[in-house]
Write a protein that holds these residues in place. Structure first.
Motif, PDB file in Angstrom:
ATOM      1  N   HIS A   1      14.229   6.976  11.045  1.00 24.01           N
ATOM      2  CA  HIS A   1      14.228   7.210   9.596  1.00 24.01           C
ATOM      3  C   HIS A   1      12.933   7.911   9.211  1.00 24.01           C
ATOM      4  N   ASN A   2      12.965   9.229   9.264  1.00 21.93           N
ATOM      5  CA  ASN A   2      11.755   9.979   8.961  1.00 21.93           C
ATOM      6  C   ASN A   2      12.058  11.300   8.239  1.00 21.93           C
ATOM      7  N   ARG A   3      13.117  11.312   7.466  1.00 22.34           N
ATOM      8  CA  ARG A   3      13.417  12.524   6.704  1.00 22.34           C
ATOM      9  C   ARG A   3      12.400  12.673   5.580  1.00 22.34           C
TER      10      ARG A   3
ATOM     11  N   LEU B   1       0.826  -1.199   0.000  1.00 23.21           N
ATOM     12  CA  LEU B   1       0.000   0.000   0.000  1.00 23.21           C
ATOM     13  C   LEU B   1       0.865   1.256   0.000  1.00 23.21           C
ATOM     14  N   GLN B   2       1.879   1.289   0.859  1.00 20.94           N
ATOM     15  CA  GLN B   2       2.758   2.464   0.940  1.00 20.94           C
ATOM     16  C   GLN B   2       3.512   2.698  -0.359  1.00 20.94           C
ATOM     17  N   LYS B   3       3.995   1.635  -0.973  1.00 23.08           N
ATOM     18  CA  LYS B   3       4.727   1.802  -2.229  1.00 23.08           C
ATOM     19  C   LYS B   3       3.786   2.218  -3.347  1.00 23.08           C
ATOM     20  N   CYS B   4       2.561   1.695  -3.335  1.00 27.36           N
ATOM     21  CA  CYS B   4       1.575   2.114  -4.342  1.00 27.36           C
ATOM     22  C   CYS B   4       1.262   3.600  -4.209  1.00 27.36           C
ATOM     23  N   LEU B   5       1.116   4.081  -2.990  1.00 24.73           N
ATOM     24  CA  LEU B   5       0.885   5.515  -2.775  1.00 24.73           C
ATOM     25  C   LEU B   5       2.033   6.335  -3.361  1.00 24.73           C
ATOM     26  N   TYR B   6       3.250   5.933  -3.025  1.00 21.36           N
ATOM     27  CA  TYR B   6       4.425   6.666  -3.495  1.00 21.36           C
ATOM     28  C   TYR B   6       4.514   6.652  -5.023  1.00 21.36           C
ATOM     29  N   PHE B   7       4.385   5.468  -5.603  1.00 15.45           N
ATOM     30  CA  PHE B   7       4.531   5.385  -7.055  1.00 15.45           C
ATOM     31  C   PHE B   7       3.365   6.039  -7.790  1.00 15.45           C
ATOM     32  N   CYS B   8       2.169   6.031  -7.218  1.00 14.47           N
ATOM     33  CA  CYS B   8       1.067   6.792  -7.825  1.00 14.47           C
ATOM     34  C   CYS B   8       1.427   8.271  -7.847  1.00 14.47           C
ATOM     35  N   PHE B   9       1.940   8.776  -6.717  1.00 12.23           N
ATOM     36  CA  PHE B   9       2.355  10.178  -6.659  1.00 12.23           C
ATOM     37  C   PHE B   9       3.440  10.450  -7.710  1.00 12.23           C
ATOM     38  N   ALA B  10       4.473   9.616  -7.730  1.00 10.90           N
ATOM     39  CA  ALA B  10       5.628   9.844  -8.596  1.00 10.90           C
ATOM     40  C   ALA B  10       5.286   9.712 -10.080  1.00 10.90           C
TER      41      ALA B  10
ATOM     42  N   ILE C   1       5.756  12.784   2.549  1.00 11.55           N
ATOM     43  CA  ILE C   1       6.341  11.490   2.170  1.00 11.55           C
ATOM     44  C   ILE C   1       7.723  11.441   2.814  1.00 11.55           C
ATOM     45  N   GLU C   2       8.006  10.351   3.532  1.00  9.52           N
ATOM     46  CA  GLU C   2       9.281  10.228   4.238  1.00  9.52           C
ATOM     47  C   GLU C   2      10.090   9.046   3.721  1.00  9.52           C
ATOM     48  N   ALA C   3      11.400   9.144   3.902  1.00  7.37           N
ATOM     49  CA  ALA C   3      12.327   8.081   3.502  1.00  7.37           C
ATOM     50  C   ALA C   3      12.540   7.131   4.681  1.00  7.37           C
ATOM     51  N   TRP C   4      11.860   5.996   4.650  1.00 10.16           N
ATOM     52  CA  TRP C   4      11.990   4.975   5.688  1.00 10.16           C
ATOM     53  C   TRP C   4      12.867   3.842   5.157  1.00 10.16           C
TER      54      TRP C   4
ATOM     55  N   SER D   1      15.468  10.302  -5.223  1.00 18.87           N
ATOM     56  CA  SER D   1      14.772  11.080  -4.191  1.00 18.87           C
ATOM     57  C   SER D   1      14.736  10.329  -2.858  1.00 18.87           C
ATOM     58  N   TRP D   2      14.650   9.011  -2.886  1.00 19.38           N
ATOM     59  CA  TRP D   2      14.720   8.236  -1.646  1.00 19.38           C
ATOM     60  C   TRP D   2      16.175   8.179  -1.173  1.00 19.38           C
ATOM     61  N   GLN D   3      17.083   7.850  -2.082  1.00 19.33           N
ATOM     62  CA  GLN D   3      18.507   7.700  -1.740  1.00 19.33           C
ATOM     63  C   GLN D   3      19.072   8.958  -1.094  1.00 19.33           C
ATOM     64  N   GLU D   4      18.712  10.111  -1.606  1.00 16.66           N
ATOM     65  CA  GLU D   4      19.269  11.370  -1.104  1.00 16.66           C
ATOM     66  C   GLU D   4      18.657  11.814   0.226  1.00 16.66           C
ATOM     67  N   ASN D   5      17.569  11.183   0.631  1.00 11.35           N
ATOM     68  CA  ASN D   5      16.911  11.576   1.879  1.00 11.35           C
ATOM     69  C   ASN D   5      16.913  10.478   2.932  1.00 11.35           C
ATOM     70  N   TYR D   6      17.453   9.326   2.606  1.00 11.75           N
ATOM     71  CA  TYR D   6      17.533   8.234   3.565  1.00 11.75           C
ATOM     72  C   TYR D   6      18.970   8.141   4.075  1.00 11.75           C
ATOM     73  N   ASN D   7      19.115   8.048   5.379  1.00 11.25           N
ATOM     74  CA  ASN D   7      20.430   7.856   5.979  1.00 11.25           C
ATOM     75  C   ASN D   7      20.325   6.695   6.952  1.00 11.25           C
ATOM     76  N   GLU D   8      20.980   5.594   6.622  1.00 10.32           N
ATOM     77  CA  GLU D   8      20.863   4.393   7.462  1.00 10.32           C
ATOM     78  C   GLU D   8      21.385   4.612   8.874  1.00 10.32           C
ATOM     79  N   ASN D   9      22.173   5.662   9.094  1.00 13.56           N
ATOM     80  CA  ASN D   9      22.710   5.932  10.427  1.00 13.56           C
ATOM     81  C   ASN D   9      21.771   6.772  11.298  1.00 13.56           C
ATOM     82  N   ASP D  10      20.694   7.275  10.700  1.00 11.94           N
ATOM     83  CA  ASP D  10      19.712   8.018  11.496  1.00 11.94           C
ATOM     84  C   ASP D  10      19.088   7.090  12.531  1.00 11.94           C
ATOM     85  N   ILE D  11      18.834   7.612  13.707  1.00 12.99           N
ATOM     86  CA  ILE D  11      18.151   6.830  14.739  1.00 12.99           C
ATOM     87  C   ILE D  11      16.704   6.588  14.326  1.00 12.99           C
TER      88      ILE D  11
END
Length: 182
Positions: free
Chosen positions: A163-165, A37-46, A77-80, A151-161
């Motif tokens: 993941h909600n950028r 569902l979440q990916k469908c929302l994102y890809f519909c938007f994109a 939309i956040e990068a999880w 857009s996901w890669q540039e806003n996701y940081n695996e070191n974040d406590i």
């Protein structure tokens, strides 16, 4: 509920989520997973944004198709870890599961959203076509696709406590306006 429809986008994200859930259930006879569902929302938007905003690489101007709005929904939309997520829909889904949101509220939201989509044949046709394709891809296939997006890669940081950028909508629109499907 009327307040949900006072936005720059065509429909509220939770309304689109109800539409996606209903369409998936009608097509497959089972509930859609939260991940899909979440990916469908994102890809519909994109993909909608990419369809509406055409990048003409020969000029600096971008052509907007038929004066259509590239913003499908306004919500954040956040990068999880497993890709882009619309947090308000994630919360709404939990509230539905916990019985905080009644079935009649969900049905009313679906009805209003369906009516809004039917007001714009181009929008409804595009969303339905996008969903038909996305439904055939596995949950983690969609995760993998979303992880390929800059857009996901540039806003996701695996070191974040946590993941909600936020992924800026303009970044998604710019990326998808340049995709090969245009």
């Amino acid at each position: 509920m009327e307040k949900l429809f006072e936005s720059k986008g065509y429909v509220p994200a939770i309304g689109l989520a109800e539409y996606i859930k209903n369409r998936y259930y009608n097509q497959f006879g089972k509930e859609i997973s939260s991940l899909k569902l979440q990916k469908c929302l994102y890809f519909c938007f994109a993909y909608w944004a990419g369809f509406v905003v055409k990048d003409d690489s020969n000029t600096e101007a971008k052509e907007i198709e038929e004066n259509l709005n590239p913003i499908l929904f306004d919500e954040r939309i956040e990068a999880w870890s497993y890709g882009p997520v619309v947090p308000c829909v994630f919360k709404y889904q939990k509230e539905c599961e916990d019985g905080i949101v009644s079935k009649s509220e969900c049905e009313q939201l679906l009805k209003i959203t369906t009516m809004k989509l039917e007001e714009n044949e181009t929008l409804k046709g595009a969303i339905d076509d996008i969903l038909d394709d996305l439904f055939l891809i596995s949950d983690f296939g969609l995760v993998s696709m979303s992880h390929n997006d800059k857009s996901w890669q540039e806003n996701y940081n695996e070191n974040d406590i946590k993941h909600n950028r936020e992924i800026p909508k303009e970044q998604i629109i710019n990326e998808y306006s340049k995709k090969a499907f245009n």
